[in-house]
Design a protein around this motif. Structure first.
Motif, PDB file in Angstrom:
ATOM      1  N   ARG A 136      23.225  23.568  40.709  1.00 49.89           N
ATOM      2  CA  ARG A 136      23.746  24.821  41.248  1.00 49.89           C
ATOM      3  C   ARG A 136      24.706  24.559  42.406  1.00 49.89           C
ATOM      4  NH1 ARG A 136      20.497  29.566  40.183  1.00 49.89           N
ATOM      5  NH2 ARG A 136      18.844  29.067  38.690  1.00 49.89           N
ATOM      6  N   THR A 137      25.532  25.533  42.714  1.00 51.15           N
ATOM      7  CA  THR A 137      26.409  25.470  43.883  1.00 51.15           C
ATOM      8  C   THR A 137      25.670  26.031  45.087  1.00 51.15           C
ATOM      9  OG1 THR A 137      28.421  25.706  42.571  1.00 51.15           O
ATOM     10  CG2 THR A 137      28.558  26.295  44.906  1.00 51.15           C
ATOM     11  N   TYR A 138      25.665  25.269  46.156  1.00 51.05           N
ATOM     12  CA  TYR A 138      24.995  25.719  47.368  1.00 51.05           C
ATOM     13  C   TYR A 138      25.931  26.630  48.166  1.00 51.05           C
ATOM     14  CZ  TYR A 138      22.311  25.747  51.665  1.00 51.05           C
ATOM     15  OH  TYR A 138      21.589  26.163  52.754  1.00 51.05           O
ATOM     16  N   VAL A 139      25.472  27.839  48.460  1.00 48.51           N
ATOM     17  CA  VAL A 139      26.250  28.790  49.263  1.00 48.51           C
ATOM     18  C   VAL A 139      25.683  28.768  50.672  1.00 48.51           C
ATOM     19  CG1 VAL A 139      27.022  31.169  49.514  1.00 48.51           C
ATOM     20  CG2 VAL A 139      26.685  30.203  47.227  1.00 48.51           C
ATOM     21  N   HIS A 140      26.352  28.059  51.553  1.00 47.96           N
ATOM     22  CA  HIS A 140      25.831  27.882  52.910  1.00 47.96           C
ATOM     23  C   HIS A 140      25.905  29.196  53.678  1.00 47.96           C
ATOM     24  CE1 HIS A 140      24.862  26.042  56.720  1.00 47.96           C
ATOM     25  NE2 HIS A 140      24.660  24.883  56.094  1.00 47.96           N
ATOM     26  N   ALA A 141      24.908  29.422  54.523  1.00 48.96           N
ATOM     27  CA  ALA A 141      24.860  30.664  55.304  1.00 48.96           C
ATOM     28  C   ALA A 141      25.952  30.726  56.361  1.00 48.96           C
ATOM     29  CB  ALA A 141      23.492  30.810  55.967  1.00 48.96           C
ATOM     30  N   PHE A 142      26.426  29.569  56.823  1.00 46.38           N
ATOM     31  CA  PHE A 142      27.429  29.593  57.891  1.00 46.38           C
ATOM     32  C   PHE A 142      28.365  28.398  57.917  1.00 46.38           C
ATOM     33  CE2 PHE A 142      23.241  28.247  59.521  1.00 46.38           C
ATOM     34  CZ  PHE A 142      23.505  26.943  59.946  1.00 46.38           C
ATOM     35  N   ASP A 143      27.950  27.239  57.407  1.00 49.73           N
ATOM     36  CA  ASP A 143      28.769  26.029  57.534  1.00 49.73           C
ATOM     37  C   ASP A 143      29.712  25.889  56.343  1.00 49.73           C
ATOM     38  OD1 ASP A 143      29.684  23.842  58.873  1.00 49.73           O
ATOM     39  OD2 ASP A 143      27.912  22.597  58.565  1.00 49.73           O
ATOM     40  N   ASP A 144      30.540  26.914  56.129  1.00 54.13           N
ATOM     41  CA  ASP A 144      31.438  26.975  54.986  1.00 54.13           C
ATOM     42  C   ASP A 144      32.621  27.852  55.397  1.00 54.13           C
ATOM     43  OD1 ASP A 144      32.615  28.323  52.593  1.00 54.13           O
ATOM     44  OD2 ASP A 144      31.144  27.115  51.499  1.00 54.13           O
ATOM     45  N   GLU A 145      33.828  27.336  55.281  1.00 50.51           N
ATOM     46  CA  GLU A 145      34.990  28.084  55.754  1.00 50.51           C
ATOM     47  C   GLU A 145      35.231  29.361  54.961  1.00 50.51           C
ATOM     48  OE1 GLU A 145      38.465  25.733  56.225  1.00 50.51           O
ATOM     49  OE2 GLU A 145      37.682  24.670  57.986  1.00 50.51           O
ATOM     50  N   THR A 146      34.881  29.359  53.679  1.00 46.67           N
ATOM     51  CA  THR A 146      35.057  30.575  52.886  1.00 46.67           C
ATOM     52  C   THR A 146      34.095  31.661  53.349  1.00 46.67           C
ATOM     53  OG1 THR A 146      35.569  29.118  51.019  1.00 46.67           O
ATOM     54  CG2 THR A 146      35.274  31.442  50.543  1.00 46.67           C
ATOM     55  N   VAL A 147      32.867  31.262  53.653  1.00 45.77           N
ATOM     56  CA  VAL A 147      31.883  32.202  54.206  1.00 45.77           C
ATOM     57  C   VAL A 147      32.338  32.690  55.576  1.00 45.77           C
ATOM     58  CG1 VAL A 147      29.516  32.410  55.063  1.00 45.77           C
ATOM     59  CG2 VAL A 147      29.956  31.239  52.889  1.00 45.77           C
ATOM     60  N   MET A 148      32.788  31.783  56.419  1.00 44.35           N
ATOM     61  CA  MET A 148      33.264  32.154  57.753  1.00 44.35           C
ATOM     62  C   MET A 148      34.421  33.145  57.659  1.00 44.35           C
ATOM     63  SD  MET A 148      33.042  28.236  59.115  1.00 44.35           S
ATOM     64  CE  MET A 148      34.327  28.357  60.335  1.00 44.35           C
ATOM     65  N   ALA A 149      35.311  32.924  56.707  1.00 45.69           N
ATOM     66  CA  ALA A 149      36.453  33.833  56.537  1.00 45.69           C
ATOM     67  C   ALA A 149      35.979  35.234  56.172  1.00 45.69           C
ATOM     68  CB  ALA A 149      37.391  33.289  55.460  1.00 45.69           C
ATOM     69  N   GLY A 150      34.964  35.320  55.304  1.00 44.82           N
ATOM     70  CA  GLY A 150      34.425  36.619  54.947  1.00 44.82           C
ATOM     71  C   GLY A 150      33.841  37.350  56.148  1.00 44.82           C
ATOM     72  N   GLN A 151      33.091  36.608  56.968  1.00 45.93           N
ATOM     73  CA  GLN A 151      32.526  37.236  58.172  1.00 45.93           C
ATOM     74  C   GLN A 151      33.634  37.655  59.146  1.00 45.93           C
ATOM     75  OE1 GLN A 151      30.060  37.142  56.581  1.00 45.93           O
ATOM     76  NE2 GLN A 151      28.700  35.364  56.701  1.00 45.93           N
ATOM     77  N   GLY A 152      34.714  36.915  59.150  1.00 44.36           N
ATOM     78  CA  GLY A 152      35.808  37.206  60.065  1.00 44.36           C
ATOM     79  C   GLY A 152      36.501  38.531  59.806  1.00 44.36           C
ATOM     80  N   THR A 153      36.273  39.122  58.624  1.00 45.09           N
ATOM     81  CA  THR A 153      36.887  40.426  58.351  1.00 45.09           C
ATOM     82  C   THR A 153      36.382  41.498  59.318  1.00 45.09           C
ATOM     83  OG1 THR A 153      35.206  40.902  56.654  1.00 45.09           O
ATOM     84  CG2 THR A 153      37.256  39.871  55.916  1.00 45.09           C
ATOM     85  N   ILE A 154      35.211  41.276  59.905  1.00 43.16           N
ATOM     86  CA  ILE A 154      34.723  42.187  60.948  1.00 43.16           C
ATOM     87  C   ILE A 154      35.691  42.202  62.119  1.00 43.16           C
ATOM     88  CG2 ILE A 154      32.890  42.585  62.641  1.00 43.16           C
ATOM     89  CD1 ILE A 154      30.928  41.404  60.615  1.00 43.16           C
ATOM     90  N   GLY A 155      36.213  41.039  62.475  1.00 38.96           N
ATOM     91  CA  GLY A 155      37.165  40.951  63.584  1.00 38.96           C
ATOM     92  C   GLY A 155      38.425  41.750  63.318  1.00 38.96           C
ATOM     93  N   LEU A 156      38.904  41.708  62.080  1.00 45.48           N
ATOM     94  CA  LEU A 156      40.089  42.503  61.734  1.00 45.48           C
ATOM     95  C   LEU A 156      39.816  43.986  61.953  1.00 45.48           C
ATOM     96  CD1 LEU A 156      41.179  40.793  58.375  1.00 45.48           C
ATOM     97  CD2 LEU A 156      42.046  40.338  60.675  1.00 45.48           C
TER      98      LEU A 156
END
Length: 403
Positions: A140-160
């Motif tokens: 399986r592909t591991y989806v990291h809770a935070f140590d992943d730039e794609t995940v970080m980018a998604g969370q960053g939409t809050i900043g926008l």
């Protein structure tokens, strides 16, 4: 390193799956602090927390082969729900490893969203180790809770959204666990306006970042202990930390007690239910964990509202204790008619309200002609408590404060 373009691309990918959450001015908290406080209510996000943003963005980038194999992750609860829902919507099988003591409400919610919950370990880090074993065993592909730039980018939409909805913002206050949320938000807001201050907040029982921030090297805790289970990680991730060092201005801590007070105030003043991690940014503002000016526009990011009902009861009582609105006392009475009435009369004369009385004539801790009494009392603040205790002691009662 993560860029504004990454965050903007994430917003396009997740637009149909996530909500643009409200950002509301708080008259109550502005009056209490002297600042201009606006609350970013990510508590109204689908699944009740911000994690859906990063999970949706990550799963949207999977290859066809990765989608067929499914995903796995580890989470204390909110990321679990985010991955489960995002994967289900995308037709991808998900397996979620959660700590054995994760709140029941979060386990059940994860399964309702279509994920398979696997309980393992005492905390996030032990759950993560098991998730990586499943990753290797099942491909399986591991989806990291935070140590992943794609995940970080998604969370960053809050900043926008924060900058667009509150262009006058001076300071954004963000809770920090693994660091993915603050890394994404800092990337977005600093790229738009470098003068916006970004403050990270951790709870003392899980505060690995202050030392890491000071030394420039990731510090790992031996264990964590906090009511803010959503940010109860032993260390921040490597990729978020690289961003934090460059784009976060300050890192501060608050206590569990301060967090409980903030959570209680949010319920009372803003009619908003948050979990411990969601209350941490407001606690930092209320208790002045960092310096700010009168009239400064501050946006605490209330990152989630998924608090277990049993824990909520405990936290609210702690919040009432800390604000002087709940008192539990113990005293000893002579075992004779009218003794309890005399005690209750003193309490009622001081306009305190009794929740409960436990009257025990059989306790081994008192003499045979005495009774052990515990009383739960509703009070109106610390001054009221002092007045009540003084009155009782002046009347000859030996009073022990239990809470």
């Amino acid at each position: 390193m993560l860029s504004l373009a990454d965050v903007e691309a994430a917003r396009d990918r997740i637009a149909d799956a996530v909500r643009r959450t409200p950002l509301l001015y708080s008259f109550s908290f502005s009056e209490m602090t002297g600042a201009d406080v606006h609350l970013k209510l990510e508590t109204f996000q689908r699944t009740g927390a911000f994690k859906l943003r990063g999970a949706t963005n990550r799963i949207a980038t999977l290859s066809e082969a990765e989608r067929e194999a499914g995903v796995v992750t580890a989470s204390a609860g909110n990321h679990a729900q985010g991955v489960a829902l995002a994967a289900t919507r995308a037709g991808v099988d998900s397996k979620i490893v959660m700590p054995e003591h994760a709140p029941i409400s979060k386990i059940e919610a994860t399964e309702r969203y279509g994920g398979e919950a696997v309980l393992h370990g005492a905390d996030y880090d032990e759950a993560q180790a098991r998730a990586h074993e499943i990753e290797r065993e099942e491909g399986r592909t591991y989806v990291h809770a935070f140590d992943d730039e794609t995940v970080m980018a998604g969370q960053g939409t809050i900043g926008l959204e924060v900058v667009e909805d509150c262009p006058e913002v001076d300071t954004v206050v963000v809770p920090v666990g693994g660091g993915g949320l603050i890394a994404g938000i800092a990337t977005a807001v600093k790229a738009i306006d470098p003068e916006i201050r970004v403050v990270g907040v951790q709870v003392e029982g899980a505060a690995s970042l202050p030392q890491s921030f000071e030394t420039g090297e990731i510090h790992e805790l031996d264990a964590v202990n906090t009511i803010a289970d959503g940010i109860a990680t032993r260390k921040v991730g490597e990729k978020p930390f690289a961003v934090i060092k460059e784009r976060v201005d300050e890192v501060v801590t608050v206590t569990d007690e301060e967090t409980a007070v903030a959570l209680t105030y949010l319920l009372e003043r803003s009619k908003t239910l948050v979990e411990g991690a969601g209350a941490v940014p407001l606690a930092a503002v209320l208790f002045e964990a960092f310096d700010y000016d009168d009239g400064e526009t501050i946006v605490p990011a209330l990152c989630g509202g998924n608090i277990d009902t049993n824990q909520l009861t405990t936290v609210l009582v702690r919040g009432l204790v800390e604000t002087g609105r709940y008192l539990k006392i113990r005293t000893v009475l002579r075992d004779r008619p009218g003794a309890l009435d005399d005690l209750v009369e003193i309490i009622s004369e001081r306009r305190a309200n009794i929740y409960a009385i436990q009257h025990d004539r059989t306790s081994r801790d008192v003499a045979m002609d005495e009774a052990d009494v515990e009383i739960d009392i509703e009070t109106r603040g610390h001054d009221h408590i002092d007045e009540l205790l003084s009155a009782l002691r002046e009347a000859g009662y030996e009073v022990e404060v239990l809470a």
